[in-house]
Design a protein around this motif. Structure first.
Motif, mmCIF file in Angstrom:
data_model
loop_
_atom_site.group_PDB
_atom_site.id
_atom_site.type_symbol
_atom_site.label_atom_id
_atom_site.label_comp_id
_atom_site.label_asym_id
_atom_site.label_seq_id
_atom_site.Cartn_x
_atom_site.Cartn_y
_atom_site.Cartn_z
ATOM 1 N N ALA A 418 0.833 -1.207 0.000
ATOM 2 C CA ALA A 418 0.000 0.000 0.000
ATOM 3 C C ALA A 418 0.865 1.253 0.000
ATOM 4 C CB ALA A 418 -0.925 -0.009 1.217
ATOM 5 N N GLU A 419 1.938 1.236 0.795
ATOM 6 C CA GLU A 419 2.820 2.403 0.833
ATOM 7 C C GLU A 419 3.517 2.607 -0.511
ATOM 8 O OE1 GLU A 419 3.718 5.704 2.730
ATOM 9 O OE2 GLU A 419 2.664 4.057 3.739
ATOM 10 N N ARG A 420 3.803 1.506 -1.181
ATOM 11 C CA ARG A 420 4.443 1.611 -2.489
ATOM 12 C C ARG A 420 3.511 2.266 -3.505
ATOM 13 N NH1 ARG A 420 4.806 -1.901 -6.890
ATOM 14 N NH2 ARG A 420 6.670 -1.582 -8.163
ATOM 15 N N VAL A 421 2.250 1.862 -3.493
ATOM 16 C CA VAL A 421 1.295 2.494 -4.406
ATOM 17 C C VAL A 421 1.136 3.968 -4.062
ATOM 18 C CG1 VAL A 421 -1.086 2.474 -5.236
ATOM 19 C CG2 VAL A 421 0.087 0.324 -4.795
ATOM 20 N N ARG A 422 1.124 4.283 -2.763
ATOM 21 C CA ARG A 422 1.009 5.681 -2.359
ATOM 22 C C ARG A 422 2.211 6.485 -2.876
ATOM 23 N NH1 ARG A 422 0.168 4.773 2.409
ATOM 24 N NH2 ARG A 422 -2.068 5.115 2.449
ATOM 25 N N GLY A 423 3.390 5.932 -2.747
ATOM 26 C CA GLY A 423 4.568 6.632 -3.234
ATOM 27 C C GLY A 423 4.552 6.824 -4.739
ATOM 28 N N LEU A 424 4.087 5.823 -5.469
ATOM 29 C CA LEU A 424 4.023 5.943 -6.920
ATOM 30 C C LEU A 424 2.981 6.980 -7.337
ATOM 31 C CD1 LEU A 424 4.319 2.168 -7.870
ATOM 32 C CD2 LEU A 424 6.082 3.929 -8.025
ATOM 33 N N ALA A 425 1.884 7.046 -6.585
ATOM 34 C CA ALA A 425 0.888 8.074 -6.879
ATOM 35 C C ALA A 425 1.468 9.471 -6.658
ATOM 36 C CB ALA A 425 -0.350 7.868 -6.011
ATOM 37 N N VAL A 432 7.661 15.149 -4.852
ATOM 38 C CA VAL A 432 8.509 13.986 -5.088
ATOM 39 C C VAL A 432 9.344 13.656 -3.851
ATOM 40 C CG1 VAL A 432 8.580 14.155 -7.581
ATOM 41 C CG2 VAL A 432 10.200 15.482 -6.228
ATOM 42 N N GLY A 433 9.555 14.622 -2.972
ATOM 43 C CA GLY A 433 10.219 14.308 -1.715
ATOM 44 C C GLY A 433 9.382 13.370 -0.862
ATOM 45 N N ASP A 434 8.061 13.612 -0.819
ATOM 46 C CA ASP A 434 7.164 12.706 -0.100
ATOM 47 C C ASP A 434 7.145 11.333 -0.757
ATOM 48 O OD1 ASP A 434 6.649 14.937 1.374
ATOM 49 O OD2 ASP A 434 4.577 15.202 0.685
ATOM 50 N N ALA A 435 7.150 11.322 -2.096
ATOM 51 C CA ALA A 435 7.178 10.052 -2.816
ATOM 52 C C ALA A 435 8.425 9.257 -2.461
ATOM 53 C CB ALA A 435 7.109 10.306 -4.320
ATOM 54 N N HIS A 436 9.557 9.942 -2.391
ATOM 55 C CA HIS A 436 10.821 9.276 -2.066
ATOM 56 C C HIS A 436 10.736 8.589 -0.702
ATOM 57 C CE1 HIS A 436 15.142 8.596 -2.035
ATOM 58 N NE2 HIS A 436 15.228 9.205 -0.862
ATOM 59 N N GLN A 437 10.217 9.299 0.298
ATOM 60 C CA GLN A 437 10.136 8.722 1.638
ATOM 61 C C GLN A 437 9.128 7.565 1.694
ATOM 62 O OE1 GLN A 437 12.222 9.420 4.068
ATOM 63 N NE2 GLN A 437 13.233 10.871 2.683
ATOM 64 N N SER A 438 7.988 7.719 1.026
ATOM 65 C CA SER A 438 7.000 6.636 1.018
ATOM 66 C C SER A 438 7.567 5.376 0.379
ATOM 67 C CB SER A 438 5.738 7.076 0.262
ATOM 68 O OG SER A 438 5.023 8.050 0.988
ATOM 69 N N LEU A 439 8.305 5.546 -0.694
ATOM 70 C CA LEU A 439 8.848 4.386 -1.404
ATOM 71 C C LEU A 439 9.973 3.737 -0.608
ATOM 72 C CD1 LEU A 439 8.655 5.998 -4.910
ATOM 73 C CD2 LEU A 439 7.437 3.928 -4.210
ATOM 74 N N LEU A 440 10.778 4.532 0.101
ATOM 75 C CA LEU A 440 11.786 3.941 0.975
ATOM 76 C C LEU A 440 11.131 3.146 2.105
ATOM 77 C CD1 LEU A 440 14.461 6.776 1.339
ATOM 78 C CD2 LEU A 440 14.670 4.634 0.067
ATOM 79 N N LEU A 441 10.055 3.694 2.669
ATOM 80 C CA LEU A 441 9.332 2.968 3.709
ATOM 81 C C LEU A 441 8.756 1.670 3.148
ATOM 82 C CD1 LEU A 441 8.069 2.681 6.494
ATOM 83 C CD2 LEU A 441 6.205 4.190 5.731
ATOM 84 N N ALA A 442 8.218 1.741 1.942
ATOM 85 C CA ALA A 442 7.684 0.535 1.307
ATOM 86 C C ALA A 442 8.775 -0.518 1.148
ATOM 87 C CB ALA A 442 7.073 0.884 -0.046
ATOM 88 N N ALA A 443 9.954 -0.080 0.720
ATOM 89 C CA ALA A 443 11.048 -1.037 0.529
ATOM 90 C C ALA A 443 11.416 -1.730 1.846
ATOM 91 C CB ALA A 443 12.256 -0.319 -0.061
ATOM 92 N N SER A 444 11.419 -0.977 2.923
ATOM 93 C CA SER A 444 11.774 -1.581 4.209
ATOM 94 C C SER A 444 10.695 -2.547 4.688
ATOM 95 C CB SER A 444 12.018 -0.490 5.254
ATOM 96 O OG SER A 444 10.814 0.206 5.544
ATOM 97 N N LEU A 445 9.430 -2.222 4.463
ATOM 98 C CA LEU A 445 8.337 -3.102 4.877
ATOM 99 C C LEU A 445 8.288 -4.376 4.043
ATOM 100 C CD1 LEU A 445 5.541 -0.409 5.404
ATOM 101 C CD2 LEU A 445 6.627 -1.771 7.195
ATOM 102 N N LEU A 446 8.698 -4.288 2.800
ATOM 103 C CA LEU A 446 8.624 -5.432 1.897
ATOM 104 C C LEU A 446 9.876 -6.297 1.923
ATOM 105 C CD1 LEU A 446 7.124 -3.535 -1.167
ATOM 106 C CD2 LEU A 446 5.955 -5.327 0.124
ATOM 107 N N ASP A 463 13.919 7.004 -8.443
ATOM 108 C CA ASP A 463 13.172 7.816 -9.414
ATOM 109 C C ASP A 463 12.818 9.176 -8.832
ATOM 110 O OD1 ASP A 463 12.223 7.634 -12.002
ATOM 111 O OD2 ASP A 463 10.771 6.091 -11.530
ATOM 112 N N ALA A 464 12.258 9.139 -7.635
ATOM 113 C CA ALA A 464 11.824 10.377 -6.992
ATOM 114 C C ALA A 464 13.014 11.282 -6.687
ATOM 115 C CB ALA A 464 11.048 10.058 -5.717
ATOM 116 N N ALA A 465 14.127 10.678 -6.234
ATOM 117 C CA ALA A 465 15.315 11.478 -5.953
ATOM 118 C C ALA A 465 15.852 12.123 -7.221
ATOM 119 C CB ALA A 465 16.386 10.603 -5.306
ATOM 120 N N TRP A 466 15.784 11.388 -8.333
ATOM 121 C CA TRP A 466 16.233 11.953 -9.616
ATOM 122 C C TRP A 466 15.359 13.140 -9.999
ATOM 123 C CZ3 TRP A 466 20.100 10.253 -13.087
ATOM 124 C CH2 TRP A 466 20.085 10.895 -14.330
ATOM 125 N N ALA A 467 14.054 12.960 -9.889
ATOM 126 C CA ALA A 467 13.143 14.038 -10.257
ATOM 127 C C ALA A 467 13.411 15.284 -9.425
ATOM 128 C CB ALA A 467 11.700 13.588 -10.080
#
Length: 1011
Positions: A418-425, A432-446, A463-467
């Motif tokens: 769920a956090e991964r989908v939130r980050g991608l959204a 994109v800073g919020d996206a970066h943190q959400s996706l990092l959290l998703a990676a740790s949970l998964l 991706d988010a960090a690049w953007a």
């Protein structure tokens, strides 16, 4: 009603810029003539508010409000109305506001229509009408110019909510309210009124449904009335059918068959249709989406369930299981969970052989979640629904579904998905800073239960960090992923990579959710600090340290995502070309109530892209090119959109623009065929960048215009910002300063709000290039200096070198050559690498601009020779123009004339109007007649340009021309700039003389023909 919240009155209109511009043009035109305009829109969109804004804005004379009924004095004949207007106006301009003109009776409407056509007899009068948009426009008003109110854009609805609640709304509640309101400002305000302050702040659960029957009925108002029981059944059945449809319209036969099931003794017909319905061929739809929802919500519960039951029976007989199951679920009485039906809905939604859109699958998953008692499975199904919403281009729908999933107790792997989908959204449509943190959290949970998905989430975080232009975070995030694995060892680590025709769970054509989110985006190829060649690999322990990383030196074609990072195929399968799978609760392959999930090894193309990109960011160029080349090569035999997008990105990184264009075009065709609406704006973005990099500005503009429309339609504001930046860059060469400013403003508004460093850099470069093209090098140098010179404000690390040639030209022309030395040294390193075919020629041009006279001649010739090798009309024409200017100032007119003529032809070929004007001016200074429009002929103008030119030549202002031709002043401004560029004129007086000369010449020719 549960509400206790007092809603503050909004003090301004949010959005509606185009509509306000049309009203403003009407009012401004009163200085010369009368005019009329009709405003229409569904209930709640603000027709009355716009008329009130017009009345408050009008200062030139009195305002008269007319309405139906004797008490409000609506005249019944056109003559009576005109007399009333003459008396009210006197000698001053008059604004007449008629709200809800559709409520007037037929004779009064006819009088109003006839009076509108004869307003000039009453003085200077502006007639502003509003009519309902939930029904067809009355024939009396059909001939009048119309401006339509559409739902508010998400940013404007968000601003309205902040204004009326002082920004105190809980983020999850905010997302839910915005999704429920669907851009209708009156409905949004009504929803806020319904909630208590505690509910608005997220301290208490929201009432369900939030937009209940009473709220919808209050906003719909009198539009909800229906004259007969048969008409009510027809409307209800259409409204019920729309809930399980792929769009706003439904099959007429389905509706009529369902009505027969409702009442076997009836003989239903769709003729005549109620006013609120529209028919087109064999399809029916509501004029107003709000009214569709209101009809369904306010119907008697028993009748509503019966309508759904009838639709389910018809759809089952037609072999359409997914919509049939949905309607069956809505025919249930009561909210109690129904496990068997929920499991069937989830299973059919996951079945890739069932034809259905992402939106319909998302609706099925969400309904299955509502009917599920087990909290972890319910969370999985809400997450799957959010995935489908995202793939269908509706991040606004995904966010409330994720909030619902978050409310359910679930294990870490489900929360991670769920956090991964939130980050991608957020990566598509948020900071994109919020996206970066959400996706990092998703990676740790998964990480523990789903390592492949964790790697995908980590790469999307990069991706988010690049953007955001954060190189150190990008490298640090890449370091979280698994190390590259030799191909011969891959089989020892886990299951084989999925076949190209299947997803990771074996379902047909599973779509890569992460790849659907701006992954594989064009990024930056770094130039080496040392000369190109093998170098020692950097110690991976220091990869996250920006002091140990080699910052990228250039982007062949910039995008807004790290190439390939988010393109890692998702183990969170969200619907393939036709379907998808529901999540499961563990990392195994067992089945469950939510469906099946199998994790596999990361496919080779993804590994190659990751290896290539990490090598590029670390300056290991000898390792990057082979890996990225493999990504491009594999796409030759793969038609999946994600693979093709990844290949387009890799080709752009390698400087292979032709391969990028081919892969991008194939990706666009594949995304359209698969129905992946979320991927279409991205494919168009790659195509636009490739065309721009190739110097094909008109083609880039065409792709970016379509991409902007699809991005906005899909709710992808971040992608839209990049399309706006491309449009600004294209307009910067086309003599369209207003268009440049408009696109730059739009791009920067999103870029600054969401932290999009690349989009901001591109937009600012476009503004500076427009200054340079219009002969303002000092302004251009000031703007570009902020982007390219060292310092904290320097542009995106993968983009700023693109602007170096422009900066050198601007600084040289502005008398500031000393500012260029450091950046020119960097640019020389990039040109030596050889990935950008234009860089060597641009470098020679830069040196020519800065060189003493005895060396400049040879450097200009060398630059032109390099352009001949590289191709590209625009850059070659720029060099020829600068060389021609230099030759003219050295008093070598014959050579200068040849170079300037070549430059003019090149600019004309690629549509670079502002630069063509420079070439014409230089030719005129030499005493040469410029080719094309500058020779005194009007044949180079389009019909619309010719009409505008003639009106201007007669002395009309832009506003007056706009009113005469029934277009906006912005359109007149745009075409007039084109006229000036094509004809090579600089003033209205010069234009008038040219038109007069052309007309006189044509008259002489006709006289000669008659003789």
């Amino acid at each position: 009603m549960t509400g206790e919240t007092t809603v503050r009155t909004a003090v301004r209109i949010h959005g509606r810029s185009a509509q306000r511009e049309a009203v403003r043009a009407l009012l401004d035109g009163l200085r010369a003539r009368s005019g009329h305009l009709v405003v229409t829109g569904e209930p709640g969109l603000g027709r009355t508010a716009l008329l009130q804004w017009a009345a408050d804005s009008f200062r030139a004379g009195p305002v008269l409000r007319l309405g139906p009924g004797e008490d409000r004095g609506a005249p019944t004949t056109a003559g009576e109305l005109l007399t009333t207007l003459r008396k009210a106006a006197g000698e001053a301009p008059l604004l007449v506001c008629v709200d809800d003109a559709h409520l007037w009776d037929a004779p009064a409407r006819s009088a109003l229509s006839h009076a509108a056509e004869r307003l000039h007899t009453a003085g200077r009068v502006a007639l502003l009408l509003s009519v309902a948009g939930h029904r067809a426009v009355d024939p009396e008003f059909a001939r009048l110019p119309v401006v339509r109110l559409d739902p508010l854009a998400p940013s404007h609805a968000d601003a309205l909510l902040d204004e009326v609640t002082d920004g105190s709304t809980d983020p999850a509640v905010r997302e839910h309210l915005l999704a429920e309101a669907e851009g209708n400002p009156a409905l949004l305000l009504a929803l806020v009124r319904r909630l208590t302050p505690a509910e608005l702040r997220g301290l208490r659960p929201l009432p369900r449904p939030t937009a209940d029957a009473g709220t919808l009925a209050a906003v719909a108002g009198s539009a909800l009335t229906c004259p007969s029981a048969d008409a009510r059944d027809l409307l209800l059945t259409v409204a019920a059918a729309v809930r399980a449809a792929d769009g706003p319209d439904v099959d007429t036969r389905l509706v009529l068959d369902a009505l027969r099931h409702l009442d076997p003794a009836s003989a239903p017909t769709a003729n005549p249709l109620p006013d609120v319905l529209a028919g087109a061929g064999d399809r029916l739809r509501f004029h107003s989406p709000l009214l569709c929802r209101a009809v369904h919500a306010t119907a008697a519960p028993d009748r509503r369930r019966a309508a759904h039951r009838a639709l389910a029976d018809v759809l089952e007989a037609d072999g359409q299981p997914l919509p049939a199951l949905l309607h069956r679920s809505w025919s249930l009485s009561g909210p109690a969970p129904v496990a068997r039906l929920a499991d069937r809905l989830a299973a059919v939604a996951a079945d890739g052989t069932t034809p259905a859109s992402h939106g319909l699958r998302g609706t099925a998953y969400a309904r299955a979640a509502e009917l599920t008692a087990d909290a972890p499975v319910r969370a999985e199904r809400y997450t799957a629904a959010a995935e489908q919403a995202l793939l269908g281009g509706r991040p606004d729908r995904a966010r409330p579904l994720l909030a619902a999933a978050r409310d359910c107790a679930a294990p870490a792997v489900v929360r991670g998905r769920a956090e991964r989908v939130r980050g991608l959204a957020e990566l598509r449509d948020g900071p994109v800073g919020d996206a970066h943190q959400s996706l990092l959290l998703a990676a740790s949970l998964l990480a523990e239960d789903a390592p492949a998905e964790a790697a995908s989430a980590a790469l999307a975080a990069a991706d988010a960090a690049w953007a955001a232009g954060d190189l150190s975070s990008c490298l640090a995030t890449l370091s979280l992923g698994p190390a590259p694995v030799p191909r011969d060892a891959a089989g020892m680590l886990g299951p084989a990579a999925p076949d190209a025709a299947t997803g990771a769970d074996g379902l047909p054509g599973a779509v890569d959710l992460a790849g659907a989110v701006d992954g594989a985006g064009p990024g930056g190829v770094p130039a080496p600090t040392d000369p190109p060649g093998p170098r020692h690999a950097a110690d991976s322990r220091h990869a996250a340290d920006p002091r140990q990383a080699v910052a990228p030196r250039h982007a062949t074609v910039p995008g807004h995502a790290t190439p390939g990072y988010a393109a890692v195929p998702s183990a969170v399968l969200a619907g393939g070309r036709t379907g998808g799978a529901t999540p499961r609760t563990d990392a195994g392959a067992r089945g469950g109530p939510g469906g099946t999930r199998v994790c596999g090894a990361v496919p080779d193309p993804v590994r190659d892209h990751r290896v290539g990109m990490r090598a590029l960011l670390e300056g290991r160029l000898d390792r990057a090119a082979p890996s990225l080349g493999q990504v491009v090569e594999r796409a030759r035999t793969d038609d999946r959109p994600e693979t093709l997008l990844r290949a387009a990105s890799a080709a752009l990184l390698l400087g292979n623009v032709d391969a990028a264009r081919r892969a991008g075009a194939r990706a666009l065709a594949a995304t359209r065929q698969s129905g992946s609406e979320a991927l279409v704006p991205q494919a168009l973005e790659y195509l636009a960048y490739a065309e721009l990099r190739a110097g094909r500005h008109p083609q880039a503009r065409a792709h970016a215009e379509e991409g902007l429309r699809t991005a906005l339609r899909a709710g992808q504001r971040n992608t839209a910002a990049h399309h706006q930046a491309v449009l600004a860059l294209a307009a910067s060469i086309e003599d369209e300063p207003a268009a440049v400013a408009r696109h730059v403003t739009a791009a920067l508004a999103t870029a600054r709000r969401h932290g999009l460093a690349q989009a901001a850099t591109l937009a600012e470069w476009a503004a500076a290039r427009a200054d340079l093209g219009r002969g303002r090098p000092q302004d251009a140098a000031d703007r570009l200096g902020l982007l390219v010179l060292p310092g904290p404000g320097r542009g995106h690390f993968a983009v700023w070198r693109l602007a170096v040639p422009c900066f050198v030209e601007a600084a040289a022309l502005a008398g500031r050559p000393e500012d260029t030395h450091e950046v020119l040294t960097d640019f020389a390193g990039w040109a030596a690498f050889g990935a950008d075919p234009q860089a060597a020629a641009q470098l020679a041009r830069c040196h020519a601009l800065l060189a003493p006279p005895d060396r400049a001649d040879d450097l200009y010739r060398r630059a032109l020779a390099r352009h001949d090798e590289a191709g590209g009309d625009f850059e070659r024409a720029r060099t020829a123009l600068l060389y021609g200017k230099w030759l003219r100032r050295r008093r070598r007119p014959r050579e200068a004339r040849g170079r300037l003529g070549t430059a003019l032809a090149g600019f004309d070929r690629c549509g670079a109007g502002v630069w063509a004007a420079q070439a014409r001016a230089e030719l005129r200074a030499l005493g040469a007649a410029p080719q094309g429009g500058g020779a005194g002929t009007l044949t180079g103008l389009t019909p619309q340009q010719l009409r505008i030119a003639r009106h201007v030549a007669e002395g009309a202002t832009n506003r007056e021309v706009a009113l005469t031709l029934a277009v906006s002043t912005r359109t007149v401004d745009y075409h007039l700039r084109k006229v000036f560029a094509v004809l090579g004129v600089r003033s209205r007086l010069e234009l008038a003389r040219m038109v007069e000369h052309a007309d006189r010449t044509r008259g002489d020719r006709r006289a000669g023909d008659r003789m």
